[in-house]
Scaffold this active site. Structure first.
Site, PDB file in Angstrom:
ATOM      1  N   SER A 186       0.785  -1.230   0.000  1.00 35.36           N
ATOM      2  CA  SER A 186       0.000   0.000   0.000  1.00 35.36           C
ATOM      3  C   SER A 186       0.819   1.284   0.000  1.00 35.36           C
ATOM      4  O   SER A 186       0.293   2.346  -0.339  1.00 35.36           O
ATOM      5  CB  SER A 186      -0.949   0.018   1.203  1.00 35.36           C
ATOM      6  N   HIS A 214      -5.593  -4.180  -1.722  1.00 37.05           N
ATOM      7  CA  HIS A 214      -5.433  -3.166  -2.768  1.00 37.05           C
ATOM      8  C   HIS A 214      -5.406  -3.761  -4.176  1.00 37.05           C
ATOM      9  O   HIS A 214      -5.347  -3.028  -5.156  1.00 37.05           O
ATOM     10  CB  HIS A 214      -4.174  -2.341  -2.524  1.00 37.05           C
ATOM     11  N   LYS A 244     -12.703  -0.982  -0.271  1.00 35.35           N
ATOM     12  CA  LYS A 244     -11.886  -0.154  -1.157  1.00 35.35           C
ATOM     13  C   LYS A 244     -12.548  -0.110  -2.539  1.00 35.35           C
ATOM     14  O   LYS A 244     -13.478   0.644  -2.751  1.00 35.35           O
ATOM     15  CB  LYS A 244     -10.446  -0.665  -1.178  1.00 35.35           C
TER      16      LYS A 244
END
Length: 396
Positions: A186, A214, A244
């Protein structure tokens, strides 16, 4: 009256953080967390959100959440193992398993909870965990909950991983050995070397565990880093987030049917925390439907990513080793990095400074997160601010 020792501890340590420039002031949003946000009545180009595909603001997800709330209520009312499991939970988990290419999926209240739940449910005393040194804090905390020996290997260093895997296996000290890595890291945006990790794991009988927070919604047609490399049938644990790119809240573990059955009876966040609410689950189902049936949002995300990264590089900045939309603009010195972020704020761009101890000293950066719903005009505004401030501070 508050404890004197607690008051002294809090005051001393808060003062120290402020003096070191490490105290984080939270700025509440007065708008949705979209490409433009409002703080204290002022609009900013937002480059700090994980809302990669803009789904957190999507009307289709809003409508699904409203309908499910009307049909099922605002909360699930219990933990999953008693009577908090709704038909919606099962629908989402079956849909996610199909999407990820695994036998089964189990959802949790957050991605952080997944790592608390899954690692400690399987690993214990007499086991060992090989963990990339740059793994997310939730992985580190998940490992701490076990009584396993934690062995860190150098970031994405396959020779170091191989050497430590060989040593751990040949020592004869451990019943089970797990290798854990983020799918996408990240802070730098680089992708784990999963083909090599899987090959080493198969050589030394390691359990494979990939936290793909991610990568979910971004790589592998949206299914994540494991799918990106075509390794869905060779990775034991896939951890994903629903907060996310999916745009809602929650997390999940994808793997074999036996693994999910075990987590249902042995993972503490599943057993002792109320299930995700109906509105959130329905919104997640809608988001996965969108990801399965269209690549338009992913294509736009990558188009904006390339535009922003090329723009920064053309100005003379380094974006490091990123291979994903995570776009660090490397500044270096901590004080200069903090000043840079402050100046961006003054110029109407919201992008936060990341400095030591989150990243090594001397590698301070401003982390930018382009999304599918940024327009080119918004990104141009950000690049214009980067040019102005970079020249002002003598960085370009």
């Amino acid at each position: 009256m508050a404890s004197n020792s607690l008051s002294a501890f809090l005051q001393d340590n808060l003062t120290e953080l402020k003096q070191q420039g490490l105290y984080n002031t939270i700025q509440p949003l007065e708008s949705p967390n979209g490409p433009i946000i409002t703080i204290q009545g002022r609009e900013f180009v937002n480059l700090s959100s994980n809302n990669y595909l803009g789904l957190a603001n999507d009307e289709r997800l809003k409508e699904a959440a409203i309908q499910a709330t009307t049909d099922f209520g605002t909360g699930s009312g219990a933990v999953r193992s008693i009577n908090g499991t709704l038909a919606l939970h099962i629908e989402l988990e079956e849909k996610l398993a199909q999407f990820k290419g695994t036998e089964a999926v189990l959802t949790y209240q957050s991605g952080f909870n997944c790592n608390m739940a899954a690692i400690s449910a399987v690993m214990g005393a007499g086991d060992a965990i090989l963990s990339d040194e740059l793994n997310h804090a939730s992985i580190i905390d998940g490992c701490r909950l076990t009584k396993a020996k934690v062995i860190r290997f150098n970031h994405s260093d396959m020779e170091d991983l191989r050497s430590k895997a060989k040593e751990a296996r040949e020592s004869g000290l451990y019943s089970k050995i797990m290798v854990i890595t983020d799918g996408v890291f990240s802070m730098d945006g680089d992708i784990a070397k999963l083909p090599e990790i899987v090959e080493i794991a198969e050589s030394y009988d390691l359990i494979t565990y990939v936290d793909d927070a991610h990568g979910s919604g971004v790589l592998g047609g949206g299914a994540g880093t494991v799918k990106h490399f075509g390794l869905s049938d060779r990775v034991d644990f896939q951890i994903g987030t629903l907060s996310k790119a999916v745009g809602v809240v929650g997390g999940y573990v994808a793997g074999s049917r036996d693994l999910v059955d075990w987590l249902k009876v042995r993972s503490r966040p599943f057993l002792f925390s109320t299930a995700l609410p109906p509105g959130s689950i329905a919104a997640c189902i809608t988001a996965i439907d969108i990801l399965q049936n269209s690549k338009e949002l992913q294509m736009k995300l990558w188009e904006n990513t390339r535009y922003l990264q090329e723009g920064l590089k053309n100005l003379g900045y380094s974006v490091g080793r990123t291979e994903t939309p995570i776009t660090p603009c490397i500044i270096g010195d901590e004080a200069t990095t903090q000043k840079f972020s402050t100046r961006l704020y003054e110029e109407g761009v919201y992008a936060k400074a990341i400095v030591f101890p989150t990243v090594p000293k001397g590698t301070g950066r401003v982390r930018n997160m382009p999304t599918a719903i940024h327009t080119q005009e918004m990104l141009d505004r950000a690049l214009s601010a980067y040019e102005t401030i970079g020249r002002e501070l003598g960085l370009i």
